[in-house]
Design an enzyme around this catalytic site. Structure first.
Site, PDB file in Angstrom:
ATOM      1  N   LYS A  23       0.815  -1.212   0.000  1.00  0.00           N
ATOM      2  CA  LYS A  23       0.000   0.000   0.000  1.00  0.00           C
ATOM      3  C   LYS A  23       0.848   1.262   0.000  1.00  0.00           C
ATOM      4  CE  LYS A  23      -4.250  -1.179  -0.171  1.00  0.00           C
ATOM      5  NZ  LYS A  23      -5.170  -0.574  -1.150  1.00  0.00           N
ATOM      6  N   GLY A  26       8.447   3.554   1.392  1.00  0.00           N
ATOM      7  CA  GLY A  26       9.220   4.728   1.788  1.00  0.00           C
ATOM      8  C   GLY A  26      10.574   4.271   2.258  1.00  0.00           C
ATOM      9  N   GLY A  29      10.670   1.390   4.695  1.00  0.00           N
ATOM     10  CA  GLY A  29      10.292   0.046   4.284  1.00  0.00           C
ATOM     11  C   GLY A  29       8.996   0.089   3.503  1.00  0.00           C
ATOM     12  N   LYS A  44       3.706  -3.206   8.566  1.00  0.00           N
ATOM     13  CA  LYS A  44       4.822  -2.376   8.113  1.00  0.00           C
ATOM     14  C   LYS A  44       6.077  -3.227   8.233  1.00  0.00           C
ATOM     15  CE  LYS A  44       6.187   1.577  10.298  1.00  0.00           C
ATOM     16  NZ  LYS A  44       6.202   3.038  10.520  1.00  0.00           N
ATOM     17  N   ASP A 148       7.707  13.649  13.560  1.00  0.00           N
ATOM     18  CA  ASP A 148       7.671  13.508  12.097  1.00  0.00           C
ATOM     19  C   ASP A 148       6.228  13.635  11.630  1.00  0.00           C
ATOM     20  OD1 ASP A 148       8.714  13.251   9.546  1.00  0.00           O
ATOM     21  OD2 ASP A 148       8.817  11.054   9.604  1.00  0.00           O
TER      22      ASP A 148
HETATM   23  N1  ADE Z   1      -0.554   3.094   5.021  1.00  0.00           N
HETATM   24  C1  ADE Z   1       0.290   3.174   6.036  1.00  0.00           C
HETATM   25  N2  ADE Z   1      -0.236   2.579   7.122  1.00  0.00           N
HETATM   26  C2  ADE Z   1      -1.462   2.124   6.763  1.00  0.00           C
HETATM   27  C3  ADE Z   1      -2.516   1.450   7.438  1.00  0.00           C
HETATM   28  N3  ADE Z   1      -2.411   1.120   8.715  1.00  0.00           N
HETATM   29  N4  ADE Z   1      -3.636   1.186   6.771  1.00  0.00           N
HETATM   30  C4  ADE Z   1      -3.723   1.531   5.499  1.00  0.00           C
HETATM   31  N5  ADE Z   1      -2.792   2.156   4.803  1.00  0.00           N
HETATM   32  C5  ADE Z   1      -1.655   2.451   5.431  1.00  0.00           C
END
Ligand code: ADE
Length: 314
Positions: A23, A26, A29, A44, A148
């Site tokens: 999705k 950066g 990661g 993540k 940030d």
């Molecule tokens: N992009 C970054 N974190 C996200 C998340 N928790 N849900 C959907 N898109 C994202």
């Protein structure tokens, strides 16, 4: 196993996550949409160089009282692989609309939507910044600075509630101990307050909170710039200072504009024709004041963007 007892380490290992699609990408990661049994989650995945961010971020999520509507819900942290192949995973709630930055690129917002996003954003920052005392250490919530804050680190839930994410650079302020690593110049150049760009910050709690509030002013400007209640057509989405320094500014470019020329993103005269937007624009100008001590606190922004306050001016 008794249903009341905490999951054993063995049961925890049974979490089996299927990654579905990327999705966001950066330097931190990548964020994946994933499924965890029947639940859709976000994962993540951070490379080994980001280990410190992974540790910091989970420390923040695990603080007492961080379960809040405007803070991204944390599910788990996991270390995958070993040695050179190590990956650090952070599993959180997934929000289909993605970040506020992504949303504004392809959508405009009505006055009511703007009010709600701004209010829930301010509510999240207020909670993050707030120290909540308690007799019991397990319930004491320290003040936290994000460091940030930007529109790509704010997620939107389906009902447009804003929730704050990405705590890899955050700083916890506990009264009894020093603030840990204390170098001031971290974060994303474009959103850096003048005092960071000048290397002139004192390392107090309040100075870090005021730096978040400067960035909050820029994020609110991004929201207003995409509001369909302004007179005339809504311009295409632009990042703060994109007009002034383009998409890949050097530190010198940003210093020149923000510190030497004391410029800020343009607030159009036409925005001030709408009584509600006019009040919000005044709030934004108070947030990005060069004088950090003149900036509004998050709780003040929350008050100014509350339903009661907005409905009397629109
Ligand atoms: N992009 C970054 N974190 C996200 C998340 N928790 N849900 C959907 N898109 C994202």
């Amino acid at each position: 196993q008794h249903p009341q007892s905490p999951p054993s380490p063995i049961l925890e290992k049974l979490r089996s996550i299927t990654l579905i699609e990327i999705k966001a990408r950066g330097k931190f990661g990548a964020v994946w949409k994933a499924s965890d049994k029947n639940e859709i989650v976000a994962v993540k995945i951070m490379p080994i160089q980001e280990k410190q961010s992974w540790l910091t971020e989970q420390e923040i999520y695990k603080l007492p009282l961080m379960n809040h509507d405007s803070i991204l819900k944390f599910i788990a942290a996991e270390k995958h692989g070993d040695n050179l192949n190590t990956e650090f995973w952070l599993i959180t709630a997934f929000h289909e609309l993605g970040s506020l930055h992504d949303f504004l690129k392809s959508n405009t917002v009505s006055w009511e939507e703007l009010c709600y996003i701004a209010y829930t954003l301010a509510r999240g920052l207020t909670h993050l910044h707030e120290e909540i005392p308690s007799e019991k250490m397990e319930c004491y919530k320290p003040a936290v600075a994000h460091r940030d804050f930007k529109s790509s680190n704010v997620l939107l839930k389906n009902d447009l509630t804003a929730c704050i994410a990405d705590f890899g650079l955050a700083l916890i302020f506990k009264p009894s101990r020093s603030c840990g690593d204390m170098h001031g110049q971290v974060g994303t150049r474009r959103y850096m307050a003048p005092e960071i760009l000048e290397g002139a910050i004192n390392f107090s709690r309040d100075s870090f909170l005021r730096i978040d509030m400067y960035a909050c002013g820029l994020v609110l400007w991004e929201l207003v710039s995409r509001c369909s209640c302004q007179q005339g057509s809504v311009p295409d989405y632009k990042l703060p200072f994109e007009e002034e320094v383009g998409l890949h500014p050097s530190l010198e470019d940003i210093q020149d504009v923000v510190v030497h020329k004391k410029m800020r993103p343009v607030i159009k005269n036409s925005w001030k024709q709408h009584p509600g937007l006019a009040v919000l624009c005044d709030t934004i100008e108070d947030l990005w004041d060069h004088d950090a001590e003149a900036r509004l606190s998050a709780s003040c922004v929350m008050e100014r963007t509350s339903f009661q306050s907005m409905s009397t001016v629109s």
